[in-house]
Design a protein around this motif. Structure first.
Motif, PDB file in Angstrom:
ATOM      1  N   ARG A 118      17.560 -38.614  48.227  1.00 18.03           N
ATOM      2  CA  ARG A 118      16.256 -38.339  47.646  1.00 18.03           C
ATOM      3  C   ARG A 118      15.130 -38.154  48.667  1.00 18.03           C
ATOM      4  NH1 ARG A 118      15.902 -39.640  42.284  1.00 18.03           N
ATOM      5  NH2 ARG A 118      14.000 -38.420  42.463  1.00 18.03           N
ATOM      6  N   GLU A 121      12.468 -35.424  48.848  1.00 16.97           N
ATOM      7  CA  GLU A 121      11.347 -35.385  47.897  1.00 16.97           C
ATOM      8  C   GLU A 121      10.190 -36.300  48.305  1.00 16.97           C
ATOM      9  OE1 GLU A 121      13.048 -35.654  43.740  1.00 16.97           O
ATOM     10  OE2 GLU A 121      14.870 -35.757  44.965  1.00 16.97           O
ATOM     11  N   ASP A 124       7.614 -34.425  54.027  1.00 16.98           N
ATOM     12  CA  ASP A 124       8.185 -33.342  54.840  1.00 16.98           C
ATOM     13  C   ASP A 124       8.739 -33.941  56.128  1.00 16.98           C
ATOM     14  OD1 ASP A 124       8.831 -31.145  56.285  1.00 16.98           O
ATOM     15  OD2 ASP A 124       6.857 -30.188  56.156  1.00 16.98           O
ATOM     16  N   SER A 161       9.798 -43.760  43.342  1.00 22.49           N
ATOM     17  CA  SER A 161       8.851 -43.179  44.297  1.00 22.49           C
ATOM     18  C   SER A 161       9.032 -43.910  45.620  1.00 22.49           C
ATOM     19  CB  SER A 161       7.410 -43.363  43.819  1.00 22.49           C
ATOM     20  OG  SER A 161       7.201 -42.656  42.623  1.00 22.49           O
ATOM     21  N   ASN A 317      20.006 -35.542  43.902  1.00 22.22           N
ATOM     22  CA  ASN A 317      19.933 -34.104  44.139  1.00 22.22           C
ATOM     23  C   ASN A 317      21.324 -33.500  44.265  1.00 22.22           C
ATOM     24  OD1 ASN A 317      17.053 -33.509  44.318  1.00 22.22           O
ATOM     25  ND2 ASN A 317      17.087 -34.907  46.069  1.00 22.22           N
ATOM     26  N   GLN A 346      16.419 -30.332  37.829  1.00 26.39           N
ATOM     27  CA  GLN A 346      16.684 -30.389  39.267  1.00 26.39           C
ATOM     28  C   GLN A 346      17.717 -31.458  39.640  1.00 26.39           C
ATOM     29  OE1 GLN A 346      13.068 -31.777  41.133  1.00 26.39           O
ATOM     30  NE2 GLN A 346      14.140 -32.387  43.013  1.00 26.39           N
ATOM     31  N   HIS A 347      17.798 -32.510  38.825  1.00 27.31           N
ATOM     32  CA  HIS A 347      18.565 -33.697  39.227  1.00 27.31           C
ATOM     33  C   HIS A 347      19.860 -33.903  38.455  1.00 27.31           C
ATOM     34  CE1 HIS A 347      14.560 -35.412  40.768  1.00 27.31           C
ATOM     35  NE2 HIS A 347      15.337 -35.270  41.811  1.00 27.31           N
TER      36      HIS A 347
END
Lengths: 374, 374
Positions: A118, A121, A124, A161, A317, A346-347
């Protein structure tokens, strides 16, 4: 660089290194073709939790001292300004680049397949590590859909998160200075824990307001980080977080150290006395509920012949990382079984069930009528 | 008979005896001119708690195995009839004649000056020991005015009472058969714990009624004693007794093993599920209260600069035994201080305060703001 050369900077000789491998104090492991060495028992300067790679040593993430009285604890701990950050209830990862790949290491020094999956996400990291290949981003992964922790902050309502709180350097057991850390977080847009700013011990009333606010919101607590390197980081938690800790673990009370529960009872009472001055019936009832209700459900399950389980949801992912998470569980002797995997948007949405056999076994023997000495 | 000759029957050689004294596994002590030896660490067949005297060996009072599920526990433990007795919440003594004197030994193998002082009121021991000099009367001293235990049975509303439950023989680690035991109790008018009589495993419904009745009355539980020597004694306690145990000890939670509390939580849930099928809000609230309220009061006291104390009242026949109780406390490192002694009628009424320094010290450091790693 060779691993032997790298550890020689931590005063580990070739002899000691080989001896540590033989005695399983250091255990080699592998992820996506990268070999790394997990320190599972202190060797020289390398504490348990340290990871040795051919890109450098990733020191263990240090334990943080706890205070039970906010005002007195701050006064005892700090003579100089300190930074205040939210303590987020999740699990700790160290994000680091090794050769061409970026990994998230758990506190137990494993590459976490879920967290690593992950990372892309979170921020960067390509950009960050291109310019800072020797830095380590430390933070908390938190949220209701994580594979380890039954608690999550109130403001992460689904999935997970990432909240960074520290930047360290390979081959060093020290974090980089606060100001530089915050600058890097901002420059690279790395999400962080709530940063309350810089305070002095005389700002105690503001700190009390922050912690009371966090307690009301259902957050865990605060971490206080010195600007003077001779002072040390301390943490302080809310009464509510003690209650939640008890509630999410008491179904497995038998598997936990009993102190886990008594320490939290004491902590919560310190909090209540300092911030409220009293202990009300609601809190007593909530504590009884947190300690007994989940354990009662466990006993009921076993009495009905059912296994005690914990259900987890996580999102991935890459499909191949799902399998790696289960291999990781297998290595850690966690009895987890996939019950569902489905690509939604997406997941990959994954559900698994952990079988809590040690608790089951003890309760089952008692329920069966076996006698024991205590 | 010489002590060496006496222990030789337990396969303790002179060499081992002297070695045990040198290593303080066996410690000589004295009371009213009688020397006795306390086994504080297992030596050969002699377990901790055993007392060696020149009138014979008084074996330790054995620990009793516990069951957490009444019905299944009885079925697992017994194929043959068994006797059922009330488990009384007090402290265990072994009453024995050595030379011309009669003493009460605690489980820790000390002569208890308080219990020994009060023996004369329990039963006609002169008569009993004249005819049975080698027997040991084992029982519980219970009541609100005892120097050790914060709990007492609901039917002892002041002072203390003695409740016999066992008769053993010097130099033997076995009790005498149940029928003979009960005959002696009756013949010598020795007060006993409630004897519910002889049962078989199929009488489970009667046993359930008894335990539920004890729970309602505020009693501790039951002990089940085999008639077949190959079966073993087991005990079972009420949910209420778990609650009371927690309530009277949680002010000193820090000094207790944390398992003390978690074990009682689990026990009470087993009781509730077996006998009531549910866990209601009242019990949750009571548990929260039992665990937190006394500890909160301790923290409050320390926060206000006060020592944590426990207050005891006891009654003595002989003034000189009061001093001996305090000597006994001193030997056991109990910090007890006399606050009042007054002759009222037959008895010396004594009040003392125990200072609970270990709890005070830990709470005080936390309250002061010291940080710690946990």
């Amino acid at each position: 660089m060779s691993v032997l050369k790298i550890v020689s900077n931590a005063n580990i000789t070739e002899g000691l290194w080989n001896e540590s491998l033989d005695s399983h104090s250091i255990i080699p492991d592998e992820f996506d073709g990268i070999t790394y060495y997990r320190v599972v028992k202190k060797v020289g300067l390398l504490e348990r939790g340290t990871v040795v790679t051919d890109s450098g040593i990733i020191y263990d993430f240090p334990r943080i001292a706890r205070i039970l009285h906010l005002e007195n604890g701050i006064k005892q701990s700090f003579n100089n300004p300190f930074y205040v950050e939210e303590k987020v209830d999740g699990y700790n990862v160290r994000i680091v680049k090794i050769q061409d790949q970026v990994f998230a290491f758990t506190r137990g020094s494993y590459v976490c397949p879920f967290s690593t999956d992950r990372l892309v996400e979170f921020f960067d990291y390509d950009n960050f590590f291109k310019e800072n290949p020797d830095l380590i981003v430390c933070g908390e992964i938190a949220g209701p859909e994580n594979p380890y922790n039954g608690e999550s902050p109130p403001y992460v309502t689904e999935d997970i998160s990432f909240f960074a709180f520290d930047i360290r350097t390979k081959n060093s057991d020290q974090p980089i200075p606060m100001e530089k850390r915050y600058k890097l977080f901002d420059e690279y847009k790395i999400p962080t824990v709530t940063r309350f700013g810089r305070y002095t011990p005389s700002d105690i009333n503001d700190l009390k307001k922050h912690i009371q606010d966090l307690n009301e919101k259902g957050c865990e607590g605060l971490v206080f980080k010195p600007t003077d390197p001779s002072e040390k980081t301390v943490k302080y938690v809310t009464a509510g977080s003690c209650l939640r800790d008890m509630k999410v673990t008491s179904s497995l009370m038998i598997e936990y150290q009993a102190e886990f529960f008594t320490h939290r009872m004491l902590r919560s009472l310190f909090y209540l006395l300092e911030h409220h001055g009293n202990l009300d019936d609601t809190f007593l009832k909530k504590t009884g509920d947190a300690l007994l209700q989940p354990l009662f459900e466990s006993v009921k399950k076993v009495a009905e012949g059912e296994m005690i389980t914990e259900r987890f949801k996580v999102r991935f992912n890459k499909k191949q990382n799902i399998k790696k998470l289960f291999e990781h569980f297998h290595n850690c002797k966690v009895d987890a079984n996939l019950v569902r995997q489905e690509k939604i948007g997406q997941h990959w949405h994954v559900e698994f069930v952990r079988r809590c056999f040690p608790s089951y076994e003890v309760i089952q023997k008692h329920w069966d009528g076996h006698s024991h000495f205590d």
